[in-house]
Design an enzyme around this catalytic site. Sequence first.
Site, PDB file in Angstrom:
ATOM      1  N   ASN A  62       0.841  -1.211   0.000  1.00  0.00           N
ATOM      2  CA  ASN A  62       0.000   0.000   0.000  1.00  0.00           C
ATOM      3  C   ASN A  62       0.865   1.247   0.000  1.00  0.00           C
ATOM      4  O   ASN A  62       1.943   1.288   0.601  1.00  0.00           O
ATOM      5  CB  ASN A  62      -1.009  -0.002   1.164  1.00  0.00           C
ATOM      6  N   GLU A  64       0.580   5.374   0.517  1.00  0.00           N
ATOM      7  CA  GLU A  64      -0.278   6.462   1.004  1.00  0.00           C
ATOM      8  C   GLU A  64       0.238   7.820   0.530  1.00  0.00           C
ATOM      9  O   GLU A  64       1.293   7.922  -0.107  1.00  0.00           O
ATOM     10  CB  GLU A  64      -0.370   6.371   2.528  1.00  0.00           C
ATOM     11  N   CYS A  73      -4.328   0.835  -2.141  1.00  0.00           N
ATOM     12  CA  CYS A  73      -4.150  -0.420  -1.414  1.00  0.00           C
ATOM     13  C   CYS A  73      -3.121  -1.316  -2.119  1.00  0.00           C
ATOM     14  O   CYS A  73      -2.921  -1.224  -3.336  1.00  0.00           O
ATOM     15  CB  CYS A  73      -5.466  -1.181  -1.353  1.00  0.00           C
ATOM     16  N   GLU A  75      -3.348  -4.471  -2.805  1.00  0.00           N
ATOM     17  CA  GLU A  75      -3.938  -5.381  -3.803  1.00  0.00           C
ATOM     18  C   GLU A  75      -4.041  -4.698  -5.161  1.00  0.00           C
ATOM     19  O   GLU A  75      -3.716  -5.275  -6.193  1.00  0.00           O
ATOM     20  CB  GLU A  75      -5.349  -5.815  -3.360  1.00  0.00           C
ATOM     21  N   CYS A 112     -10.352  -4.874   1.396  1.00  0.00           N
ATOM     22  CA  CYS A 112     -11.440  -3.891   1.436  1.00  0.00           C
ATOM     23  C   CYS A 112     -12.373  -4.081   0.244  1.00  0.00           C
ATOM     24  O   CYS A 112     -12.050  -4.760  -0.737  1.00  0.00           O
ATOM     25  CB  CYS A 112     -10.873  -2.474   1.468  1.00  0.00           C
ATOM     26  N   CYS A 115     -11.028  -3.153  -3.276  1.00  0.00           N
ATOM     27  CA  CYS A 115     -10.127  -4.161  -3.857  1.00  0.00           C
ATOM     28  C   CYS A 115     -10.904  -5.398  -4.306  1.00  0.00           C
ATOM     29  O   CYS A 115     -10.596  -5.994  -5.339  1.00  0.00           O
ATOM     30  CB  CYS A 115      -9.027  -4.514  -2.872  1.00  0.00           C
TER      31      CYS A 115
HETATM   32  N1  THU Z   1      -5.259  -1.192   2.754  1.00  0.00           N
HETATM   33  C1  THU Z   1      -4.787  -2.063   1.810  1.00  0.00           C
HETATM   34  O1  THU Z   1      -3.667  -1.941   1.306  1.00  0.00           O
HETATM   35  N2  THU Z   1      -5.607  -3.077   1.436  1.00  0.00           N
HETATM   36  C2  THU Z   1      -6.865  -3.285   1.921  1.00  0.00           C
HETATM   37  O2  THU Z   1      -7.553  -4.181   1.443  1.00  0.00           O
HETATM   38  C3  THU Z   1      -7.351  -2.468   3.013  1.00  0.00           C
HETATM   39  C4  THU Z   1      -6.547  -1.295   3.383  1.00  0.00           C
HETATM   40  C5  THU Z   1      -4.391  -0.061   3.131  1.00  0.00           C
HETATM   41  C6  THU Z   1      -4.925   1.277   2.700  1.00  0.00           C
HETATM   42  C7  THU Z   1      -4.278   2.198   3.706  1.00  0.00           C
HETATM   43  O3  THU Z   1      -2.978   2.544   3.232  1.00  0.00           O
HETATM   44  C8  THU Z   1      -4.120   1.345   4.954  1.00  0.00           C
HETATM   45  O4  THU Z   1      -4.254  -0.005   4.526  1.00  0.00           O
HETATM   46  C9  THU Z   1      -5.142   1.650   6.043  1.00  0.00           C
HETATM   47  O5  THU Z   1      -6.427   1.597   5.549  1.00  0.00           O
END
Ligand code: THU
Length: 160
Positions: A62, A64, A73, A75, A112, A115
């Site tokens: 991930n 940010e 994310c 995925e 999530c 994704c």
């Molecule tokens: N995140 C993912 O990389 N994948 C998911 O399926 C859920 C959330 C990341 C997004 C963000 O950078 C951090 O986790 C907190 O939500």
Amino acid sequence: MKEIKICSNFKVFDSADELNDTTKLLFHEAQKVRNSAYSVYSGFSVGAAVLLENGKILSGSNQENASYPLGLCAERTVLFYANSKFPDIKIKEIAIIAGSVRKVNEEPVAPCGACRQVISEFQTNQNSDIGLYFKGQRGKIIYTNSVNNLLPFKFDKAFL
Ligand code: THU
């Protein structure tokens, strides 16, 4: 009016020891790439690795941004990369490992909704399901043979 029932099937592995060698390797790559997560705002790092039909493994974490909604994310990072570099090669499996700096996540961390939606469109386009494994930093691993099990009544491009 009638009621319908939708069933989803999952496998639960007590630990990575129960996985086959390829999936162990997939998690190894997901774990490794998780260290490259740029998760300075959430403190929540995720690694995802995909197994292509030709045996190649790709991975992503991930990413940010100070403008929070711009982050991506793990995925989707790896899936969009896979489709950019290898658009004609199907994806067989995806393994996801996730956890927070504030605690040790012992429960499997499911992907999530956004994704799930993206994985779903990959399945539609390649005309075959993608096996999905997910876990926390420790503990059990959940497997399902299709993202449909995580996303009943998905939004599909056929609606457009
Ligand atoms: N995140 C993912 O990389 N994948 C998911 O399926 C859920 C959330 C990341 C997004 C963000 O950078 C951090 O986790 C907190 O939500």
